[in-house]
Structures are given as structure tokens and as C-alpha cells.
Design an enzyme around this catalytic site. Sequence first.
Site, mmCIF file in Angstrom:
data_model
loop_
_atom_site.group_PDB
_atom_site.id
_atom_site.type_symbol
_atom_site.label_atom_id
_atom_site.label_comp_id
_atom_site.label_asym_id
_atom_site.label_seq_id
_atom_site.Cartn_x
_atom_site.Cartn_y
_atom_site.Cartn_z
ATOM 1 N N HIS A 99 0.841 -1.196 0.000
ATOM 2 C CA HIS A 99 0.000 0.000 0.000
ATOM 3 C C HIS A 99 0.876 1.246 0.000
ATOM 4 O O HIS A 99 1.834 1.329 0.760
ATOM 5 C CB HIS A 99 -0.901 0.012 1.239
ATOM 6 C CG HIS A 99 -2.034 -0.969 1.165
ATOM 7 N ND1 HIS A 99 -3.053 -1.000 2.075
ATOM 8 C CD2 HIS A 99 -2.314 -1.928 0.260
ATOM 9 C CE1 HIS A 99 -3.913 -1.948 1.747
ATOM 10 N NE2 HIS A 99 -3.477 -2.533 0.652
ATOM 11 N N TYR A 128 -8.730 4.833 8.289
ATOM 12 C CA TYR A 128 -8.841 5.127 9.723
ATOM 13 C C TYR A 128 -9.902 6.217 9.850
ATOM 14 O O TYR A 128 -9.698 7.328 9.362
ATOM 15 C CB TYR A 128 -7.519 5.650 10.282
ATOM 16 C CG TYR A 128 -6.418 4.603 10.387
ATOM 17 C CD1 TYR A 128 -5.642 4.249 9.289
ATOM 18 C CD2 TYR A 128 -6.143 3.987 11.604
ATOM 19 C CE1 TYR A 128 -4.636 3.298 9.400
ATOM 20 C CE2 TYR A 128 -5.130 3.041 11.725
ATOM 21 C CZ TYR A 128 -4.384 2.697 10.622
ATOM 22 O OH TYR A 128 -3.384 1.759 10.737
ATOM 23 N N TYR A 154 4.714 6.064 10.564
ATOM 24 C CA TYR A 154 3.868 4.920 10.204
ATOM 25 C C TYR A 154 4.633 3.910 9.355
ATOM 26 O O TYR A 154 4.494 2.696 9.537
ATOM 27 C CB TYR A 154 2.627 5.439 9.462
ATOM 28 C CG TYR A 154 1.508 4.439 9.309
ATOM 29 C CD1 TYR A 154 0.477 4.371 10.241
ATOM 30 C CD2 TYR A 154 1.470 3.561 8.226
ATOM 31 C CE1 TYR A 154 -0.556 3.458 10.113
ATOM 32 C CE2 TYR A 154 0.445 2.643 8.084
ATOM 33 C CZ TYR A 154 -0.563 2.593 9.028
ATOM 34 O OH TYR A 154 -1.588 1.691 8.888
HETATM 35 C C1 PHB Z 1 -4.800 -5.079 10.779
HETATM 36 O O1 PHB Z 1 -4.854 -5.244 9.547
HETATM 37 O O2 PHB Z 1 -5.097 -5.984 11.589
HETATM 38 C C2 PHB Z 1 -4.406 -3.754 11.318
HETATM 39 C C3 PHB Z 1 -3.965 -2.786 10.444
HETATM 40 C C4 PHB Z 1 -3.605 -1.527 10.940
HETATM 41 C C5 PHB Z 1 -3.703 -1.278 12.294
HETATM 42 C C6 PHB Z 1 -4.129 -2.269 13.169
HETATM 43 C C7 PHB Z 1 -4.487 -3.518 12.679
HETATM 44 O O3 PHB Z 1 -3.373 -0.042 12.775
#
Ligand code: PHB
Length: 398
Positions: free
Chosen positions: A76, A204, A388
Site C-alpha cells: 500500500h 482510519y 507509520y
Molecule cells: C490489521 O490489519 O489488523 C491492522 C492494520 C492496521 C492497524 C491495526 C491492525 O493499525
Amino acid sequence: MPVASRTQVGIVGAGPAGLLLSHLLALAGVDSVVVENRSRAYCEARQRAGLLEAGTVELLRSVGLGERLDAEGLEHDGIYLQFLGERHHLDFRALTGGRWVTVYAQTEIVKDLIAARLAAGGAIEFSCTDVAVSDVTSDQPLLSYVDSSGVAHEVTCDVIAGCDGFHGVCRPLIPGLTISERNYPYAWLGILANAAPSTDELIYSRHADGFALYSMRSPEVSRLYLQVAPDEPLDQWPDERIWAELQKRFATGGAWSVSEGEITDKSVTAMRSFVAAPMRHGRLFLAGDAAHIVPPTGAKGLNLALSDVVLLANALRALFKDGSWELADAYSGTCLQRVWRCTHFSWWMTSMLHVAPDADAFESQLMLSQLGYVTSSRAAAQSLAENYTGYQPVRFEL
Ligand code: PHB
Ligand code: RFL
């Protein structure tokens, strides 16, 4: 009489941290034994993390673990941040000069690691009971356990690695630990669903009714999370209620919707920040969740665990090959710098995106203002993107 044996590194826990440590040590010519209290099937099926930093992907590739990751992992270029019903894209590649993240489930990493260790003749004991560690301040710490057929073992080691997660037996062996902790007033209800994701990248979303995260495991399987109360009973969440809540929290006013399908896994996870220091006592070294926990909003826990392990493998290689304690002595301090950076980032993402039950309008406005800032200022977006995708990745010295 227990069966006596010896190894250089006794590893407690066959999660990603313990398994990768055993793999890296083998590449460095150092022996280890991994002792795990769960079954292999349980370890391979435990639903957890999904997102790998670019540096973690590069690490796994560089140590021969990239084949299935490259074939099945989903690269991604960024994420979406949604608030006030509007979705904003952050392009990590553009913001960081080429960094990305890869969706590849922890279950798959664990399967790859177990397969690689067993193919190389590595020792992993699953389904053990009475796992215990002693004499960590002597030159020969002892790892004892009862194997799956009921036979007691005592392994004399040079060093013990406590990779046994948050509820393990190793952390309590360190006297005088300093614990820094924060429990958040909410939890995540996570589902796995046979539904083709209707988004190309993670979303998010901050919604007045709480946070939601849209993630995935493959082009056919979605992984979704909803903010719920910490003690939320799962039986209050029939599938229809989950889908309705997800549709509401991701809605943008257009025709787009979350694609629905059969839910194959449902669980509630508490949200916690936890840091134990130091991460070493004598010849016992902690790595991963055994020493620290971050809330999952920053997608850092697994990446952090694997970074600890790289630093520990480098330190143990120097110890066994060159007789040098320098990296081992620096281990805890070096790890804790990264741990605190990730702890801050994870706390910051969590606070910005969740709606605390006791938050007033003032606090909500602050969080919305922060979201507005990271989606409109290049400098603010760059900071998020750098954290990140992985700040200062570590390297394994092959
Ligand atoms: C997940 O895909 O389980 C996942 C992805 C991003 C996050 C937490 C969990 O911040
Ligand atoms: P683990 O995976 O907990 O493994 C520890 C192992 O030790 C065993 N064990 C024992 N063995 C022998 N004797 C004993 N007495 C033992 N006690 C325990 C356990 O059975 C287990 O096999 O720790 P490790 O290896 O440090 O790995 C850490 C990661 O699992 C964890 O940080 C991540 O899953 C966190 N996390 C995420 N991290 C990311 O980097 N990206 C993500 O997207 C992400 N999403 C998540 C997450 C964690 C979540 N939950 C459920 C906590 C999403 C969720 C929902």
C-alpha cells in the site's frame, strides 16, 4: 530425572519475536531451542497484526523469508484518514521519498517462520507445560519445561530470550522493573469477513460514535475494527449490528459502502500502552510484547517486536562470535528509544482517532483540529508518514 541438554540461546515463546530470533541466530551460526506453551495450530491461527513497515518487509526479504510475502502481501502506498464524513488520502511514497507499508498477516509470518525453522532442522517444542527460567544471573541460566508427551527437560543455556508476550513468565524475573502504563477507556471489536474489500488502502475513521478501521487480509478477505467499550460483551454484537455500525462510521455521503460477507472471526481487544524497563537482567533479555505493548492504532506492535529481535540477534552474534558484550550491554537502552518513539506515535494516533467516553467538546475539537492539520500540512503529514512506515529501521548484520 529431567532430560538434560544444552544450547546457546533458550527462547521462551514461538510468537513472531521468538521464531524470528531463532531464525536469525541460525543464520549467524548460533544454536537455540524455542519452547512454546501453545500448539502449533494455535500459534498459526491467532488473529493479530496485519501491517508491516517497509523496513520489516526489507528485513524479512533479506533473511530468506520474502517468497510468500512478495507473492501474497499487498503493498500500500498510503492510508486514508476520515473525519467529519470526509476521506483524505495520505500518499506515503510521495511524503517519505518512496516508503510504503505491506498488508501481510501475522498468521502468515508465523507460518513462514515455523516452516523455515523446521526445514532447517531447528528445535521448536510446542504444547509445553511448566515452562520456567532460573539462574539468570549465573553464567548458565536454565530453561525447564515438560514437553507435549509429558517428559520433563532442563536445558542449560548461555542466554535466555524472553519472547513470551505480555502474559509470559520472563518479565517478572527482572527485579526492580520500572513500569509505565496507560489503559484506554475503549477497546476494539475486530472481525474477519469473507468480503472483497471495497477500499484499496486502509481507512482510519473518526466518527462521533467512535473510531473504525477498514483493513484487509487479501483481495477476498476484509479485516475491520470498531471502537467499543472496554468490557463490551460480544453477544451484544450480532453480525447485522456490526455491519450497520461499520456502514455508519465509514459513510461519506456518497454511494460508496463497506462490502459485507460472512464473518469468520470476532473478538474484543483491550487498548493499552505498557513499557517495562530495563529489558535485560543478567543473561535474560526480553523482546517484543514481553516488554512492551502499544495500542494497535499505529500498527506498531509486531514491527517493534521484530526490531527488538534484530538488535538482540546482532548483540548475541557479537557475543558468541567475538566474545563482545558491548551490544548486549547497550540492548535495553537501544530498544527503549525505539519503543518510546512508537509508544508516543501509537498513543497520538489512538487519542486523535478515538472518541473517549469522558471527552468534552473542547477535546473533540482539538482532535479534529489535529486531523485537519495532518491532512492539510505537508510537514505534519510527513511526520505521520515517517512514523507509520517505520522510523530508523534496524538492520540485521549478516
Ligand atoms: C490489521 O490489519 O489488523 C491492522 C492494520 C492496521 C492497524 C491495526 C491492525 O493499525
Ligand atoms: P506474542 O505474539 O504474544 O507471542 C508470545 C508467544 O509466547 C507464548 N507464551 C509462552 N510460551 C511458553 N511458556 C510460557 N509461559 C508462555 N507464555 C506465553 C505465547 O503463546 C505466544 O506464542 O508476542 P511477540 O512474539 O512479541 O509478538 C508481538 C505481536 O504479536 C504483537 O505486538 C502484534 O500482534 C500487535 N498488533 C499489531 N502489530 C503491528 O505491528 N501491526 C498491526 O497491524 C497490529 N495489529 C496487533 C494488531 C495486536 C492485536 N491484538 C489482538 C493484541 C491488531 C490486534 C487486534
